[in-house]
Design a protein around this motif. Structure first.
Motif, mmCIF file in Angstrom:
data_model
loop_
_atom_site.group_PDB
_atom_site.id
_atom_site.type_symbol
_atom_site.label_atom_id
_atom_site.label_comp_id
_atom_site.label_asym_id
_atom_site.label_seq_id
_atom_site.Cartn_x
_atom_site.Cartn_y
_atom_site.Cartn_z
ATOM 1 N N ARG A 15 0.829 -1.208 0.000
ATOM 2 C CA ARG A 15 0.000 0.000 0.000
ATOM 3 C C ARG A 15 0.865 1.260 0.000
ATOM 4 N NH1 ARG A 15 -4.295 -0.948 -2.175
ATOM 5 N NH2 ARG A 15 -5.225 0.908 -1.288
ATOM 6 N N ASP A 38 10.467 1.896 7.188
ATOM 7 C CA ASP A 38 10.176 0.472 6.962
ATOM 8 C C ASP A 38 11.408 -0.314 7.399
ATOM 9 O OD1 ASP A 38 7.891 -1.037 4.934
ATOM 10 O OD2 ASP A 38 9.658 -2.201 5.553
ATOM 11 N N ASP A 81 -2.311 -4.074 10.349
ATOM 12 C CA ASP A 81 -3.533 -3.695 11.053
ATOM 13 C C ASP A 81 -3.325 -3.309 12.525
ATOM 14 O OD1 ASP A 81 -4.205 -4.919 8.672
ATOM 15 O OD2 ASP A 81 -5.714 -6.246 9.516
#
Ligand SMILES: NC(=O)c1ccc[n+]([C@@H]2O[C@H](COP(=O)([O-])OP(=O)(O)OC[C@H]3O[C@@H](n4cnc5c(N)ncnc54)[C@H](O)[C@@H]3O)[C@@H](O)[C@H]2O)c1
Length: 434
Positions: A15, A38, A81
């Motif tokens: 994403r 990241d 999530d």
């Protein structure tokens, strides 16, 4: 006109890096990526090479990015999530506006706390319900608002995940377990709950749901199946053989689709050799009947809205194509469509059927049915106007999460009806007690 909004990307996976970063190339006057985080160096390397982000502004973790003073106008939070709320809270405290990947969180208390924090800080929190930003759903909603079918009375919707996509993401992949990601009805279908709420144009008051993990279970494995496809006597014959799927299958094989999603999830910059190696040792080479998955592979939800409008929704792994369908019936007509066909069929009672073609080219609607870029256009338009909610702001998004999490509660309780106001109040009480 002001220059581009500056952006920091937290989580440069499919994403963050592949869906949202390309907006800079298409609309350099609107977005400039200036920082990122990241833990995978190859993802940061790719981001730097493609978008010119300075090396000293690339961090190996969300925590290190968020330990800096505010570096940009907006933070895109595209981590997994269960990291979203922690990162979003810290970013709001720093003064960032947010583009936040869905689901906000599988914990309703956390969703409510983030909504409160967004209100307190006065920052925009736009959640990535990309479907509202597609030409298909935008046209559908517009027709309903114009009264094309009179007063809507029922909505029937389906999400057809496709067998190979389900196996990739929800059996072998990142979203296979509730405890590490989210229940499937939240993870995959908070978008659908959001669309139902948007089309209904009123609050949902009750939900009821059935569903289970039916097929991808150890007892359905052939007796001679091995734990890994590369060791299996059925290699090459089984529908779910990982070697065939990721190397040559028409839906997702490297030879056919090139180094794109989902092959590039198995390994970054895939080649046949790198893929074979990843399938020998990594999660995507496992037998689909012998994974540690526990999310439902099919589920149906009934919904009651405030005026008495009813909706039914079904999601299934067991479909050939990956697409969504919808049909709205109203007092004066019916309106239906298949998102993959990008057209709507309107039948006003007593009149000939009208086919509304949505395929006309339009730059704003390119990529993922237009949704990925659409949500970014919407965010930057919102910021330029000084607003905080927009089409998919946190307040609307939380409603879809309440619907999805209540549906999951109902499913776990054998289909018991859940009153949404009471369900939300229970979460508020639990937050107050902790
Ligand atoms: N809006 C949509 O339609 C849509 C579609 C797919 C996925 N999603 C959501 O987007 C999110 C990301 O999904 P994805 O497919 O990009 O997954 P992904 O695994 O490709 O990306 C997640 C990235 O986060 C990185 N990461 C892990 N730990 C980190 C840390 N401590 N700090 C910073 N980065 C870290 C990973 O290395 C990875 O690159 C998920 O929550 C998913 O549910 C939304």
């Amino acid at each position: 006109m002001r220059g581009p909004f500056t952006v920091a990307i937290c989580g440069c996976g499919s994403r963050g890096l592949d869906a949202y970063a390309p907006f800079q190339t298409a609309y350099p006057e609107k977005m400039k990526i200036v920082a990122a985080a990241d833990p995978r160096p190859e993802r940061l390397e790719k981001l730097r090479a493609l978008y010119g982000v300075a090396a000293e502004r690339c961090y190996p973790s969300d925590e290190e990015l968020l330990a800096q003073p505010r570096l940009a106008d907006v933070m895109i939070i595209a981590t997994m999530d269960r990291m979203h709320v922690k990162d979003a809270m810290a970013a709001l405290d720093k003064g960032y506006h947010l583009l936040l990947e869905k689901p906000i969180s599988p914990d309703l208390g956390e969703c409510l706390a983030l909504r409160e924090k967004a209100h307190e800080t006065g920052r925009a929190v736009v959640v990535c319900h990309v479907l509202r930003h597609t030409r298909f759903y935008a046209a559908l909603e517009d027709l309903l608002r114009q009264g094309a079918v009179g007063r809507p009375v029922t909505i029937e919707a389906s999400e057809n995940v496709a067998w190979w996509h389900f196996a990739h993401s929800f059996v072998r992949g990142n979203w296979r377990r509730r405890d590490t990601s989210s229940p499937m009805i939240l993870q995959k279908c908070c978008h659908d709950m959001d669309i139902l709420r948007w089309l209904a144009s009123e609050r949902c008051v009750k939900v009821q749901s059935f569903g289970s993990l039916d097929f991808f279970r150890p007892e359905n494995a052939p007796a001679d199946a091995a734990d890994r496809c590369c060791d299996c006597p059925r290699r090459g014959q089984c529908l779910y053989d990982a070697g065939t799927l990721y190397l040559s299958d028409p839906h997702c094989g490297l030879d056919v689709i090139g180094p794109n999603w989902p092959v590039d999830v198995v390994v970054t910059d895939p080649t046949p050799d790198k893929l074979r190696q990843a399938l020998r040792t990594g999660p995507y080479g496992r037998c689909v009947f012998r994974c540690d998955n526990d999310v439902a592979d099919h589920q149906t939800v009934n919904l009651l809205f405030a005026s008495g409008l009813t909706a039914s929704f079904t999601v299934s792994a067991f479909t050939e194509r990956c697409h969504r369908t919808v049909k709205v019936t109203g007092t004066l007509g019916e309106l239906s469509g298949d998102m993959a066909e990008t057209r709507l069929i309107l039948h006003r009672f007593g009149q000939p059927e009208e086919v509304i073609d949505l395929q006309k080219p339009d730059g704003r609607f390119s990529g993922h049915g237009g949704g990925d870029f659409g949500v970014l256009h919407s965010l930057f338009d919102l910021l330029a106007s000084g607003g905080t909610q927009g089409l998919t702001g946190i307040d609307a998004s939380v409603e879809s999460h309440v619907m999805a999490l209540a549906a999951e509660r109902s499913r776990q309780q054998g289909g018991q009806t859940i009153d949404l106001a009471a369900f939300e109040q229970e979460a508020i009480r639990q937050c107050a007690d902790t």
